[in-house]
Design a protein around this motif. Sequence first.
Motif, mmCIF file in Angstrom:
data_model
loop_
_atom_site.group_PDB
_atom_site.id
_atom_site.type_symbol
_atom_site.label_atom_id
_atom_site.label_comp_id
_atom_site.label_asym_id
_atom_site.label_seq_id
_atom_site.Cartn_x
_atom_site.Cartn_y
_atom_site.Cartn_z
ATOM 1 N N SER A 39 -0.644 -8.206 6.019
ATOM 2 C CA SER A 39 -0.049 -9.044 4.988
ATOM 3 C C SER A 39 0.580 -10.292 5.600
ATOM 4 O O SER A 39 0.951 -10.315 6.774
ATOM 5 C CB SER A 39 1.004 -8.266 4.196
ATOM 6 O OG SER A 39 2.091 -7.909 5.022
ATOM 7 N N GLU A 41 3.490 -13.301 4.357
ATOM 8 C CA GLU A 41 4.472 -13.631 3.334
ATOM 9 C C GLU A 41 5.147 -14.953 3.648
ATOM 10 O O GLU A 41 5.448 -15.240 4.806
ATOM 11 C CB GLU A 41 5.540 -12.524 3.269
ATOM 12 C CG GLU A 41 5.763 -11.988 1.900
ATOM 13 C CD GLU A 41 6.702 -10.804 1.881
ATOM 14 O OE1 GLU A 41 6.252 -9.750 1.408
ATOM 15 O OE2 GLU A 41 7.855 -10.929 2.326
ATOM 16 N N ALA A 76 -4.674 -8.648 -2.406
ATOM 17 C CA ALA A 76 -3.572 -8.677 -3.376
ATOM 18 C C ALA A 76 -2.716 -9.917 -3.131
ATOM 19 O O ALA A 76 -2.535 -10.346 -1.990
ATOM 20 C CB ALA A 76 -2.714 -7.423 -3.246
ATOM 21 N N VAL A 77 -2.173 -10.485 -4.203
ATOM 22 C CA VAL A 77 -1.262 -11.625 -4.091
ATOM 23 C C VAL A 77 -0.192 -11.483 -5.166
ATOM 24 O O VAL A 77 -0.489 -11.070 -6.295
ATOM 25 C CB VAL A 77 -2.012 -12.977 -4.203
ATOM 26 C CG1 VAL A 77 -2.662 -13.148 -5.564
ATOM 27 C CG2 VAL A 77 -1.098 -14.136 -3.891
ATOM 28 N N GLY A 78 1.061 -11.786 -4.790
ATOM 29 C CA GLY A 78 2.130 -11.693 -5.769
ATOM 30 C C GLY A 78 3.504 -11.946 -5.179
ATOM 31 O O GLY A 78 3.678 -12.039 -3.959
ATOM 32 N N ARG A 80 7.684 -11.243 -4.441
ATOM 33 C CA ARG A 80 8.645 -10.196 -4.076
ATOM 34 C C ARG A 80 10.037 -10.782 -4.300
ATOM 35 O O ARG A 80 10.328 -11.890 -3.870
ATOM 36 C CB ARG A 80 8.471 -9.806 -2.611
ATOM 37 C CG ARG A 80 9.545 -8.866 -2.083
ATOM 38 C CD ARG A 80 9.331 -8.547 -0.615
ATOM 39 N NE ARG A 80 8.001 -8.028 -0.354
ATOM 40 C CZ ARG A 80 7.612 -6.782 -0.608
ATOM 41 N NH1 ARG A 80 8.456 -5.922 -1.121
ATOM 42 N NH2 ARG A 80 6.380 -6.406 -0.345
ATOM 43 N N TYR A 95 8.571 -5.809 -6.269
ATOM 44 C CA TYR A 95 7.416 -6.694 -6.140
ATOM 45 C C TYR A 95 6.394 -6.414 -7.239
ATOM 46 O O TYR A 95 6.400 -5.357 -7.865
ATOM 47 C CB TYR A 95 6.760 -6.559 -4.768
ATOM 48 C CG TYR A 95 6.038 -5.248 -4.578
ATOM 49 C CD1 TYR A 95 4.687 -5.134 -4.866
ATOM 50 C CD2 TYR A 95 6.707 -4.118 -4.120
ATOM 51 C CE1 TYR A 95 4.024 -3.938 -4.713
ATOM 52 C CE2 TYR A 95 6.050 -2.915 -3.962
ATOM 53 C CZ TYR A 95 4.710 -2.835 -4.262
ATOM 54 O OH TYR A 95 4.056 -1.643 -4.117
ATOM 55 N N ALA A 97 2.020 -7.563 -7.986
ATOM 56 C CA ALA A 97 0.855 -8.209 -7.373
ATOM 57 C C ALA A 97 -0.370 -8.041 -8.256
ATOM 58 O O ALA A 97 -0.521 -7.043 -8.952
ATOM 59 C CB ALA A 97 0.575 -7.619 -5.991
ATOM 60 N N THR A 99 -4.527 -7.800 -7.967
ATOM 61 C CA THR A 99 -5.474 -7.374 -6.938
ATOM 62 C C THR A 99 -6.919 -7.553 -7.392
ATOM 63 O O THR A 99 -7.225 -7.509 -8.583
ATOM 64 C CB THR A 99 -5.281 -5.883 -6.565
ATOM 65 O OG1 THR A 99 -5.500 -5.088 -7.729
ATOM 66 C CG2 THR A 99 -3.908 -5.620 -6.012
ATOM 67 N N GLN A 145 4.546 1.775 -4.064
ATOM 68 C CA GLN A 145 3.901 1.285 -5.279
ATOM 69 C C GLN A 145 4.164 2.323 -6.363
ATOM 70 O O GLN A 145 3.889 3.504 -6.171
ATOM 71 C CB GLN A 145 2.401 1.124 -5.044
ATOM 72 C CG GLN A 145 1.646 0.664 -6.253
ATOM 73 C CD GLN A 145 0.170 0.516 -5.958
ATOM 74 O OE1 GLN A 145 -0.219 -0.316 -5.152
ATOM 75 N NE2 GLN A 145 -0.639 1.346 -6.581
#
Length: 183
Positions: A39, A41, A76-78, A80, A95, A97, A99, A145
């Motif tokens: 990942s 960030e 995945a993107v999102g 936090r 968070y 996300a 996907t 998750q």
Amino acid sequence: AEPNWSVGAGIGWFQSSDLIGGGLGGLLGQPFVATPGLSLERRLNRQVSLGLGLAADFQSSTGASVNLTRGSLSLAVGPRWTLTEASAPVAFSVYAAGTVGYANTSLDLPDQEALNSHSFRVGLHGGIAVERALLRQLGLRIQLQIIRATLDRTFAAATPAQGMTTTSLSAIPSPSIELRLSF
């Protein structure tokens, strides 16, 4: 100044029926699989970061008369949101996300043509995380998750023109752990 970027590498455990896969024992009789991930960030402000994650796996197993091969890739993107003060010994965050992913499965049976399928997935998921600094720029993040909604489209070799679409909403916890380096 505090670092604005971080990279992480770790492992997550997901249900084997998910697009991403691998192999542990699981909840409700469903096996969980270990999947490596990376990942990146970028901190946007003191409380909000934007993350990009990549996970992939490959499995191959052979039985007395069966050979199963499976591979997958997910992105995945999102955002936090950190909910604790910077001075807290452990950072607590939530968070979300979006996907996208792809999986390919091949099953070879004796005296039969191999069965192949391809799956495409889009979805949303969210959860919680805690992160603790280990050294000045190295931290450990444990993430859970909690909820996931997905839309899958699967094409099998026997009926390539006819895809099967499934949707799901699940609340089965999927944990992950990663080391993070800030810079």
